[in-house]
Design a protein around this motif. Structure first.
Motif, PDB file in Angstrom:
ATOM      1  N   ARG A 236       9.816  31.851 -30.234  1.00 28.07           N
ATOM      2  CA  ARG A 236       9.029  31.154 -29.214  1.00 28.07           C
ATOM      3  C   ARG A 236       7.672  30.767 -29.795  1.00 28.07           C
ATOM      4  NH1 ARG A 236       9.556  34.076 -23.292  1.00 28.07           N
ATOM      5  NH2 ARG A 236      11.829  33.972 -23.087  1.00 28.07           N
ATOM      6  N   VAL A 237       7.329  29.490 -29.680  1.00 29.80           N
ATOM      7  CA  VAL A 237       6.011  29.024 -30.122  1.00 29.80           C
ATOM      8  C   VAL A 237       5.343  28.306 -28.948  1.00 29.80           C
ATOM      9  CG1 VAL A 237       6.719  28.814 -32.531  1.00 29.80           C
ATOM     10  CG2 VAL A 237       6.938  26.840 -31.027  1.00 29.80           C
ATOM     11  N   GLU A 238       4.057  28.408 -28.877  1.00 30.08           N
ATOM     12  CA  GLU A 238       3.322  27.768 -27.786  1.00 30.08           C
ATOM     13  C   GLU A 238       3.502  26.254 -27.826  1.00 30.08           C
ATOM     14  OE1 GLU A 238      -0.756  28.900 -27.680  1.00 30.08           O
ATOM     15  OE2 GLU A 238      -0.345  31.039 -27.404  1.00 30.08           O
ATOM     16  N   ASP A 239       3.732  25.667 -26.650  1.00 26.18           N
ATOM     17  CA  ASP A 239       3.909  24.218 -26.534  1.00 26.18           C
ATOM     18  C   ASP A 239       3.471  23.803 -25.136  1.00 26.18           C
ATOM     19  OD1 ASP A 239       4.743  21.571 -26.319  1.00 26.18           O
ATOM     20  OD2 ASP A 239       6.589  21.901 -27.470  1.00 26.18           O
ATOM     21  N   ALA A 240       2.280  23.220 -25.065  1.00 25.69           N
ATOM     22  CA  ALA A 240       1.702  22.861 -23.774  1.00 25.69           C
ATOM     23  C   ALA A 240       2.482  21.760 -23.065  1.00 25.69           C
ATOM     24  CB  ALA A 240       0.252  22.415 -23.971  1.00 25.69           C
ATOM     25  N   SER A 241       3.305  21.032 -23.819  1.00 28.06           N
ATOM     26  CA  SER A 241       4.080  19.948 -23.206  1.00 28.06           C
ATOM     27  C   SER A 241       5.285  20.465 -22.414  1.00 28.06           C
ATOM     28  CB  SER A 241       4.562  18.963 -24.281  1.00 28.06           C
ATOM     29  OG  SER A 241       5.543  19.559 -25.122  1.00 28.06           O
ATOM     30  N   LYS A 242       5.620  21.733 -22.598  1.00 29.59           N
ATOM     31  CA  LYS A 242       6.764  22.326 -21.917  1.00 29.59           C
ATOM     32  C   LYS A 242       6.304  23.022 -20.634  1.00 29.59           C
ATOM     33  CE  LYS A 242       9.657  21.398 -25.331  1.00 29.59           C
ATOM     34  NZ  LYS A 242      10.797  20.465 -25.195  1.00 29.59           N
ATOM     35  N   LYS A 243       7.139  22.947 -19.608  1.00 26.86           N
ATOM     36  CA  LYS A 243       6.822  23.603 -18.339  1.00 26.86           C
ATOM     37  C   LYS A 243       6.654  25.106 -18.520  1.00 26.86           C
ATOM     38  CE  LYS A 243       8.476  24.028 -13.577  1.00 26.86           C
ATOM     39  NZ  LYS A 243       9.562  23.662 -12.620  1.00 26.86           N
ATOM     40  N   SER A 244       7.461  25.672 -19.407  1.00 25.62           N
ATOM     41  CA  SER A 244       7.404  27.116 -19.657  1.00 25.62           C
ATOM     42  C   SER A 244       6.187  27.508 -20.486  1.00 25.62           C
ATOM     43  CB  SER A 244       8.668  27.570 -20.383  1.00 25.62           C
ATOM     44  OG  SER A 244       8.762  26.941 -21.654  1.00 25.62           O
ATOM     45  N   GLY A 245       5.590  26.528 -21.164  1.00 20.13           N
ATOM     46  CA  GLY A 245       4.456  26.813 -22.031  1.00 20.13           C
ATOM     47  C   GLY A 245       4.842  27.155 -23.459  1.00 20.13           C
ATOM     48  N   PHE A 246       6.137  27.153 -23.735  1.00 26.42           N
ATOM     49  CA  PHE A 246       6.571  27.447 -25.101  1.00 26.42           C
ATOM     50  C   PHE A 246       7.828  26.641 -25.435  1.00 26.42           C
ATOM     51  CE2 PHE A 246       8.951  30.457 -22.505  1.00 26.42           C
ATOM     52  CZ  PHE A 246      10.228  30.379 -23.028  1.00 26.42           C
ATOM     53  N   ALA A 247       8.102  26.535 -26.736  1.00 21.24           N
ATOM     54  CA  ALA A 247       9.317  25.896 -27.225  1.00 21.24           C
ATOM     55  C   ALA A 247      10.001  26.846 -28.193  1.00 21.24           C
ATOM     56  CB  ALA A 247       8.981  24.584 -27.922  1.00 21.24           C
ATOM     57  N   LEU A 248      11.287  26.634 -28.408  1.00 24.34           N
ATOM     58  CA  LEU A 248      12.043  27.445 -29.353  1.00 24.34           C
ATOM     59  C   LEU A 248      12.139  26.710 -30.685  1.00 24.34           C
ATOM     60  CD1 LEU A 248      14.949  28.634 -27.023  1.00 24.34           C
ATOM     61  CD2 LEU A 248      12.906  29.910 -27.681  1.00 24.34           C
ATOM     62  N   ARG A 249      11.802  27.404 -31.746  1.00 25.05           N
ATOM     63  CA  ARG A 249      11.842  26.822 -33.086  1.00 25.05           C
ATOM     64  C   ARG A 249      12.678  27.697 -34.001  1.00 25.05           C
ATOM     65  NH1 ARG A 249      10.310  23.084 -30.725  1.00 25.05           N
ATOM     66  NH2 ARG A 249       8.310  21.994 -30.802  1.00 25.05           N
ATOM     67  N   GLY A 250      13.417  27.049 -34.876  1.00 22.21           N
ATOM     68  CA  GLY A 250      14.188  27.773 -35.872  1.00 22.21           C
ATOM     69  C   GLY A 250      13.382  28.008 -37.128  1.00 22.21           C
ATOM     70  N   ASP A 251      14.038  28.566 -38.137  1.00 25.38           N
ATOM     71  CA  ASP A 251      13.387  28.790 -39.430  1.00 25.38           C
ATOM     72  C   ASP A 251      13.315  27.518 -40.252  1.00 25.38           C
ATOM     73  OD1 ASP A 251      13.202  31.435 -38.751  1.00 25.38           O
ATOM     74  OD2 ASP A 251      14.714  32.149 -40.165  1.00 25.38           O
ATOM     75  N   VAL A 252      13.997  26.476 -39.795  1.00 22.23           N
ATOM     76  CA  VAL A 252      14.063  25.203 -40.515  1.00 22.23           C
ATOM     77  C   VAL A 252      13.280  24.143 -39.754  1.00 22.23           C
ATOM     78  CG1 VAL A 252      15.623  23.392 -41.344  1.00 22.23           C
ATOM     79  CG2 VAL A 252      16.323  25.800 -41.477  1.00 22.23           C
ATOM     80  N   ALA A 253      12.468  23.369 -40.476  1.00 25.10           N
ATOM     81  CA  ALA A 253      11.756  22.231 -39.884  1.00 25.10           C
ATOM     82  C   ALA A 253      12.785  21.123 -39.660  1.00 25.10           C
ATOM     83  CB  ALA A 253      10.626  21.777 -40.798  1.00 25.10           C
ATOM     84  N   TYR A 254      13.437  21.177 -38.500  1.00 22.06           N
ATOM     85  CA  TYR A 254      14.654  20.406 -38.248  1.00 22.06           C
ATOM     86  C   TYR A 254      14.460  18.902 -38.465  1.00 22.06           C
ATOM     87  CZ  TYR A 254      18.851  18.743 -35.844  1.00 22.06           C
ATOM     88  OH  TYR A 254      20.032  18.125 -35.549  1.00 22.06           O
ATOM     89  N   ASP A 255      13.420  18.341 -37.878  1.00 21.78           N
ATOM     90  CA  ASP A 255      13.261  16.883 -37.906  1.00 21.78           C
ATOM     91  C   ASP A 255      13.169  16.333 -39.320  1.00 21.78           C
ATOM     92  OD1 ASP A 255      13.367  16.801 -35.183  1.00 21.78           O
ATOM     93  OD2 ASP A 255      11.198  16.662 -34.887  1.00 21.78           O
ATOM     94  N   GLU A 256      12.536  17.076 -40.228  1.00 17.84           N
ATOM     95  CA  GLU A 256      12.396  16.563 -41.591  1.00 17.84           C
ATOM     96  C   GLU A 256      13.543  16.999 -42.503  1.00 17.84           C
ATOM     97  OE1 GLU A 256       9.539  18.947 -44.289  1.00 17.84           O
ATOM     98  OE2 GLU A 256       8.481  18.852 -42.366  1.00 17.84           O
ATOM     99  N   VAL A 257      14.193  18.109 -42.184  1.00 18.56           N
ATOM    100  CA  VAL A 257      15.276  18.597 -43.030  1.00 18.56           C
ATOM    101  C   VAL A 257      16.611  17.935 -42.698  1.00 18.56           C
ATOM    102  CG1 VAL A 257      16.675  20.636 -43.596  1.00 18.56           C
ATOM    103  CG2 VAL A 257      14.177  20.818 -43.492  1.00 18.56           C
ATOM    104  N   ALA A 258      16.872  17.696 -41.423  1.00 19.70           N
ATOM    105  CA  ALA A 258      18.180  17.194 -40.984  1.00 19.70           C
ATOM    106  C   ALA A 258      18.642  15.941 -41.733  1.00 19.70           C
ATOM    107  CB  ALA A 258      18.161  16.935 -39.478  1.00 19.70           C
ATOM    108  N   PRO A 259      17.775  14.942 -41.985  1.00 19.01           N
ATOM    109  CA  PRO A 259      18.252  13.742 -42.681  1.00 19.01           C
ATOM    110  C   PRO A 259      18.777  14.004 -44.091  1.00 19.01           C
ATOM    111  CG  PRO A 259      16.168  13.309 -41.574  1.00 19.01           C
ATOM    112  CD  PRO A 259      16.393  14.782 -41.511  1.00 19.01           C
TER     113      PRO A 259
END
Length: 293
Positions: A236-259
């Protein structure tokens, strides 16, 4: 790049288990029963156990949940485990981690009967796994194997790099990927906090399994083009854009690694659902006495 969809694969496995349980019920056989012990009120543990109960309901298993205050003594908890060990109605038992500091997780694991250890942590099951004998496999590595098998991903002769050496994921994962089986037959490199030139190691990986618990640690420049990437982490990492106040992140920087990947697991929806499916598979085996008489 293609997605290794753990959520959909887990759902398929649950459907298969439910069909088998229905056949057992029609034949008058013993319905699998999973018990869980929860100490304290850790929110993440509460959610995880709640999901396990729901999974049992979906596939037709019986389930029991034993709750204890965090002040329970170590000996009282061990007594409860011994009681469940002797209960023939219960096929599998999990003790939800983490436990309070005054309770030894090692003592808890070693007190649990190996034949009911559906988490696959007891030394007897770990030893049987290492010798490639039938055993209850740790749920997360088992789930990853099922995901690789069902897509299917070729592993034989590949170089697999595992990041993290925990007894729950990294160490057993390295053993399972190296053993003579399918999935398996990899050349395995197990990396950890003392590994030198980590990037040089990860860039050799045909299959990269990240189980560090450090959000977005693996960057694009650490991954070989066309690699299969399995992201075990979920933080769980803080994310003010989420209603819960947090987002779930993996060990991989998905957006840059996936391609760069041929296949990759998302977070959430990748390894997590497969861990839960693997626990059900172990419990089914326990009820069928697949490994122990």
């Amino acid at each position: 790049m293609q997605i290794l969809d753990g959520k959909q694969t887990s759902s398929t496995i649950q459907d298969e288990i439910a069909a088998e349980v229905a056949a057992i019920r029609s034949a008058g056989g013993k319905i699998p029963h999973l018990a869980a012990i929860l100490v304290g009120n850790n929110p993440a543990s509460e959610a995880y156990v709640r999901n396990k109960v729901k999974d049992c309901e979906r596939v037709g298993f019986g389930s029991s949940l034993f709750r204890f205050d965090e002040t329970i003594s170590e000996e009282a908890l061990l007594d409860k485990i011994r009681e469940v060990n002797e209960n023939a109605e219960i096929d599998g038992l999990i003790v939800q981690l983490p436990l309070p500091a005054h309770i030894s997780a090692e003592k808890v694991t070693e007190t649990l009967a190996p034949e009911k250890d559906v988490d696959g942590f007891h030394p007897v099951n770990v030893g049987r796994m290492a010798k490639n004998l039938p055993a209850y496999l740790p749920a997360t590595p088992y789930g990853i194997l099922e995901l690789l098998k069902r897509y299917p991903i070729e592993t034989s002769g590949k170089h697999c790099v595992v990041l993290g050496r925990s007894h729950i994921v990294g160490s057993p994962m390295s053993i399972l990927m190296a053993r003579n089986d399918n999935p398996g037959n990899c050349t395995v490199t197990l990396c950890h906090s003392r590994t030198k030139d980590l990037k040089a190691q990860t860039l050799q990986a045909d299959i990269l399994i990240a189980a560090l618990g450090i959000p977005e640690f693996v960057k694009a420049d650490m991954v070989k083009e066309g690699a299969v990437v399995i992201d075990v982490g979920i933080t769980r990492v803080e994310d003010a854009s989420k209603k819960s106040g947090f987002a779930l992140r993996g060990d991989v920087a998905y957006d840059e690694v996936a391609p760069r990947c041929s296949w990759i697991t998302p977070v959430p929806g990748g390894v997590g659902p497969m861990t839960r499916a693997a626990l059900l598979l172990n419990t089914l085996d326990a009820a069928k006495r697949s490994f122990y008489p």
